[in-house]
Design an enzyme around this catalytic site. Sequence first.
Site, mmCIF file in Angstrom:
data_model
loop_
_atom_site.group_PDB
_atom_site.id
_atom_site.type_symbol
_atom_site.label_atom_id
_atom_site.label_comp_id
_atom_site.label_asym_id
_atom_site.label_seq_id
_atom_site.Cartn_x
_atom_site.Cartn_y
_atom_site.Cartn_z
ATOM 1 N N ASN A 129 8.363 -3.263 1.749
ATOM 2 C CA ASN A 129 9.285 -2.605 0.807
ATOM 3 C C ASN A 129 8.844 -1.179 0.512
ATOM 4 O O ASN A 129 8.702 -0.772 -0.632
ATOM 5 C CB ASN A 129 9.435 -3.415 -0.488
ATOM 6 C CG ASN A 129 8.126 -3.584 -1.240
ATOM 7 O OD1 ASN A 129 7.058 -3.630 -0.638
ATOM 8 N ND2 ASN A 129 8.201 -3.675 -2.557
ATOM 9 N N HIS B 216 1.420 0.958 -9.277
ATOM 10 C CA HIS B 216 2.270 2.031 -9.799
ATOM 11 C C HIS B 216 1.329 2.862 -10.657
ATOM 12 O O HIS B 216 0.359 2.326 -11.203
ATOM 13 C CB HIS B 216 3.399 1.469 -10.667
ATOM 14 C CG HIS B 216 4.333 0.555 -9.928
ATOM 15 N ND1 HIS B 216 5.272 1.013 -9.021
ATOM 16 C CD2 HIS B 216 4.472 -0.794 -9.943
ATOM 17 C CE1 HIS B 216 5.946 -0.029 -8.533
ATOM 18 N NE2 HIS B 216 5.472 -1.144 -9.061
ATOM 19 N N HIS C 138 3.826 -15.698 -4.266
ATOM 20 C CA HIS C 138 3.617 -15.653 -5.725
ATOM 21 C C HIS C 138 4.384 -16.692 -6.546
ATOM 22 O O HIS C 138 5.209 -16.342 -7.382
ATOM 23 C CB HIS C 138 3.902 -14.248 -6.269
ATOM 24 C CG HIS C 138 5.154 -13.582 -5.752
ATOM 25 N ND1 HIS C 138 6.382 -14.205 -5.745
ATOM 26 C CD2 HIS C 138 5.342 -12.350 -5.225
ATOM 27 C CE1 HIS C 138 7.265 -13.374 -5.247
ATOM 28 N NE2 HIS C 138 6.669 -12.254 -4.917
ATOM 29 N N PHE D 88 0.801 -1.229 0.000
ATOM 30 C CA PHE D 88 0.000 0.000 0.000
ATOM 31 C C PHE D 88 0.839 1.287 0.000
ATOM 32 O O PHE D 88 0.299 2.385 0.070
ATOM 33 C CB PHE D 88 -1.018 -0.006 1.155
ATOM 34 C CG PHE D 88 -2.200 -0.940 0.909
ATOM 35 C CD1 PHE D 88 -2.484 -1.456 -0.346
ATOM 36 C CD2 PHE D 88 -3.053 -1.287 1.956
ATOM 37 C CE1 PHE D 88 -3.575 -2.305 -0.572
ATOM 38 C CE2 PHE D 88 -4.151 -2.133 1.747
ATOM 39 C CZ PHE D 88 -4.403 -2.639 0.482
ATOM 40 N N ASP E 220 -0.861 -9.712 -4.294
ATOM 41 C CA ASP E 220 0.402 -9.010 -4.541
ATOM 42 C C ASP E 220 0.102 -7.646 -5.161
ATOM 43 O O ASP E 220 0.782 -7.210 -6.093
ATOM 44 C CB ASP E 220 1.345 -9.846 -5.430
ATOM 45 C CG ASP E 220 2.770 -9.304 -5.383
ATOM 46 O OD1 ASP E 220 3.027 -8.329 -4.669
ATOM 47 O OD2 ASP E 220 3.633 -9.874 -6.091
HETATM 48 O O1 DOR Z 1 6.473 -6.947 -9.241
HETATM 49 C C1 DOR Z 1 6.691 -6.710 -8.060
HETATM 50 N N1 DOR Z 1 6.308 -5.549 -7.501
HETATM 51 N N2 DOR Z 1 7.302 -7.626 -7.305
HETATM 52 C C2 DOR Z 1 7.730 -7.335 -6.070
HETATM 53 O O2 DOR Z 1 8.360 -8.171 -5.456
HETATM 54 C C3 DOR Z 1 7.494 -6.015 -5.484
HETATM 55 C C4 DOR Z 1 6.342 -5.370 -6.110
HETATM 56 C C5 DOR Z 1 6.249 -3.911 -5.775
HETATM 57 O O3 DOR Z 1 6.330 -3.579 -4.596
HETATM 58 O O4 DOR Z 1 6.073 -3.106 -6.696
HETATM 59 ZN ZN ZN Z 2 4.796 -8.390 -3.480
HETATM 60 ZN ZN ZN Z 3 7.569 -10.552 -4.116
#
Ligand code: DOR
Ligand code: ZN
Ligand code: ZN
Length: 410
Positions: free
Chosen positions: A87, A281, A211, A56, A277
Amino acid sequence: MIISGPTYIDGEIVSRYISIDEGKISSVERALKTTEEIFYWDGVILPSGTDIHVHFRDPGQTHKEDFYTGTRSAACGGITTVADMPNNDPPIDSYGRLKEKFKISSKKACTDYALYGLLSTNTEKMMELTRLFKVYLAGSTGVEKVTDLKDEANTVLDSDGFLAFHCEDEELFKGKGEDLVGYNKERPSLSEVKAIESLATWPEGKKHVCHVSTDAGFKAAKSLGYSVEVTPHHLYFTDEVILGPFGKVNPPLRGDKDHFALTEHFERDEIDVLASDHAPHTESEKMVDFSEAPAGLPGVETMYPLMMNSVAMGETALSTVVDMISTKPSEILGIKKGKIKEGFFADLALFDFREVENIMNERLHSKCGWSPFEGFRAIFPRHVFCRGEFLVKNREFIGSKGEGKNISLL
Ligand code: DOR
Ligand code: ZN
Ligand code: ZN
């Protein structure tokens, strides 16, 4: 409050009266004598979803999503509990940052939530706040590949914590993909399999493979006894899909063979968890040269609706969907959700199988404003309850910021 209608209980749909008291289900009965008002529903009453893998972006990249818009989007797709990945920018790798993120989520969340910490040298202190940790075996959006942190992993697993792994082996990455087929070759299937196999060298405990995108990866994870998560995008798309940079994701979309095998494992109920997941963006960030585009797709709002359409089409058993979206992920988080049963939280999603529609970007609630599933057939929940309160009423989001709770305080 009392809700009544065709109710999902232990794999079957039966007519029931669900009484709710202080957010929990106080009884589930065949008949009820009461003067209380009853909310009747003639579709199906299902346990709402628990998505154990979302991004998020709050704090750090709230132009893509924030805790309010992310949880609002989740709620409109029938998800009332989310576990958010660490992350962020900067990553959630210290007690202070995790504490700060809990503060933000407590003010903005409309659904219940858990937060992962990034496995780091600060793990022990962070465990005062969470028991969920994430390990990136390869670099991905905003994070580097993990260095040796097996002692820290042991600390988590030893005290019944949960370790979720992003499994790709960077050593096996090659070339620079210029499209989805090329990206599949750049981060090849074998890199996933090798990374999963390397988990055997990590301490024993609840290890979870995020995933899974390949048949060999699925088989490796299962034979080693780990829980396996699959995403809707790996079930719905191959690397041949015309999505260009919008389909760029880690691990990549795969070819026909892996796609077919994953679908089979899914339909045979062999997968533990379906998680979105959700990695938003913005459209302008994605609409660039393939190699420059960030990896990740949104999906928290469309997961349950896509699957309900798959049930309506007779492709997937309802019990498979409820197990993977609700019951098993709730068990993983250790929360009393995912079943319509006395003593469980009244987290419910009310669907009507006649309400099939095409997904439209304008009707979704994520800040990112687009979906790889636009145009796909789906059935959205008409009403959604979290702990007995409406979050969605008649397809309208009526939740508010700060109503969602940290699951460890439930
Ligand atoms: O495609 C991805 N996007 N894989 C990830 O591991 C992180 C994620 C992201 O946070 O954009
Ligand atoms: Zn992820
Ligand atoms: Zn991941």
